[in-house]
Design an enzyme around this catalytic site. Structure first.
Site, PDB file in Angstrom:
ATOM      1  CE  LYS A 182      42.415  41.480  38.551  1.00  0.00           C
ATOM      2  NZ  LYS A 182      43.245  41.254  37.356  1.00  0.00           N
TER       3      LYS A 182
ATOM      4  CB  SER B  74      44.594  52.228  37.866  1.00  0.00           C
ATOM      5  OG  SER B  74      43.393  51.481  37.701  1.00  0.00           O
TER       6      SER B  74
ATOM      7  CE  LYS C 202      44.556  44.322  40.289  1.00  0.00           C
ATOM      8  NZ  LYS C 202      45.059  43.770  39.054  1.00  0.00           N
TER       9      LYS C 202
ATOM     10  NE  ARG D  47      39.395  42.374  33.413  1.00  0.00           N
ATOM     11  CZ  ARG D  47      39.678  42.414  32.111  1.00  0.00           C
ATOM     12  NH1 ARG D  47      39.199  41.495  31.315  1.00  0.00           N
ATOM     13  NH2 ARG D  47      40.438  43.370  31.613  1.00  0.00           N
TER      14      ARG D  47
ATOM     15  CE1 TYR E  13      50.179  51.292  37.925  1.00  0.00           C
ATOM     16  CE2 TYR E  13      48.456  51.383  39.595  1.00  0.00           C
ATOM     17  CZ  TYR E  13      48.994  50.808  38.463  1.00  0.00           C
ATOM     18  OH  TYR E  13      48.359  49.748  37.859  1.00  0.00           O
TER      19      TYR E  13
ATOM     20  CD  GLU F   8      39.070  32.100  44.153  1.00  0.00           C
ATOM     21  OE1 GLU F   8      40.165  31.556  43.910  1.00  0.00           O
ATOM     22  OE2 GLU F   8      38.106  32.053  43.377  1.00  0.00           O
TER      23      GLU F   8
END
Ligand code: PBG
Length: 325
Positions: A196, A274, A248, A217, A313, A233
């Site tokens: 991510k 998004s 992601k 982040r 979505y 990862e």
């Protein structure tokens, strides 16, 4: 010279193209992320994600039924709580909105859909970080793992079939697996958001969950330039016992996705986030691209790169179109 090798033969009609197509979208490969807001009686639109809402419990139920009827594979639930605090208490409260929504989804459609939950503290913390903070205000990895273990038990108790570990703390898969197994929750599966990235494409999501985050982040999510580290990862999460690994965002990380698909012994999923949604909707609203073709092409690209399933979505719409195609 006339060519004897003519790939165009297999493209010469719609019937040929349909038969020769390597990648197609099937409804079961699509997972719908859903936002459920505490204390609202009406669904509330999310300005930067036209067509996506923060659900009331009633609109949530209705949308779950639409998703099941369309044949989508599952739903990924996010909670938008009324109260937040430093340790994200709402995440572990059985009456917290995400756990309430999970019980509803499982009771109503748990046989038709794989009900999945976001396991991360950011929606529930007043500072907006994915973990808890230490005395210096840094995200404390190991203290966050303790909260994730508690959150996992609350979500498993609520009936979630698949926990989406999206916090990017080191050791989170092993920590949560151990907590679940010790509690006899051996059937609860883990979706590791393995690679991510710290992405600008999460922008609209921050509005969707009314994130309190200031700053970024980057001390826990991956640097966008790092492909090798993405593979590392993924390997770590596999070694820790992930049932599914995810990359992601999707569209800007298709190389990372293809690497994972080539090496992973478990399913590899991708999250069309998004901002990827917002970009296509916004361009289409201006008449600058053909909306439906762009959506379908974006999903095909992610599947072609190697995703076994996609969080999107557009899951309901794309599932309905795939069935008609
Ligand atoms: C963290 C989480 C995020 C998203 C899913 N889970 C936000 C973040 O990491 O900042 C983003 C999803 C999207 O942008 O659609 N709980």
């Amino acid at each position: 010279m006339t060519p004897s090798i003519r790939p165009r033969r297999l493209r010469s009609s719609a019937a040929w193209r349909r038969l020769a197509r390597e990648t197609t979208v099937t409804p079961a490969q699509l997972v719908l992320p859903m936002f459920v807001r505490e204390g609202t009686s009406e669904p509330l639109p999310i300005g930067s994600m036209p067509g996506v809402v923060q659900h009331s419990l009633d609109s949530f139920r209705a949308e779950l039924h639409r998703a099941a009827t369309a044949g989508v594979g599952g739903v990924m639930l996010f909670g938008v709580p009324e109260q937040k605090d430093a340790r994200g208490s709402g995440a572990t409260d059985p009456q917290g909105i995400l756990n309430v929504a999970t019980r509803i989804a499982v009771a109503e459609l748990g046989d038709a859909l794989v009900v999945q939950t976001d396991l991360c503290l950011d929606e529930f913390t007043d500072h907006g970080h994915c973990g808890v903070l230490d005395a210096e205000g840094r995200v404390d990895n190991d203290a966050s793992l303790e909260r994730y273990r508690e959150m996992a038990l609350a979500q498993a108790e609520a009936g979630s079939a698949l926990l989406g570990l999206s916090g990017m703390m080191d050791g989170q898969v092993a920590a949560v697996r151990e907590a679940l197994d010790a509690a006899g929750r051996t059937d609860t599966a883990l979706l590791a958001y393995a690679a991510k990235y710290a992405s600008a494409f999460y922008g609209p999501f921050r509005e969707a969950v009314q994130s309190s985050l200031e700053g970024d982040r980057r001390t826990y999510q991956l640097d966008p330039g790092n492909r090798r580290e993405g593979a590392r990862e993924v390997a770590l999460d596999l070694a820790e016992g992930a049932d599914i690994v995810m990359v992601k965002p999707a569209m800007s990380y298709l190389d990372v996705l293809a690497d994972a698909a080539a090496s992973s012994p478990v399913p590899v999923w991708a999250y069309q986030v998004s901002g990827e949604y917002a970009m296509i909707e916004a361009a289409a609203a201006h008449g600058w691209i053909e909306r439906e073709r762009a959506i379908d092409e974006s999903l095909i690209g992610i599947l072609r790169a190697g995703a076994d399933a996609v969080l999107t979505y557009w899951a309901i719409e794309a599932a309905e179109r795939a069935v008609r195609a």
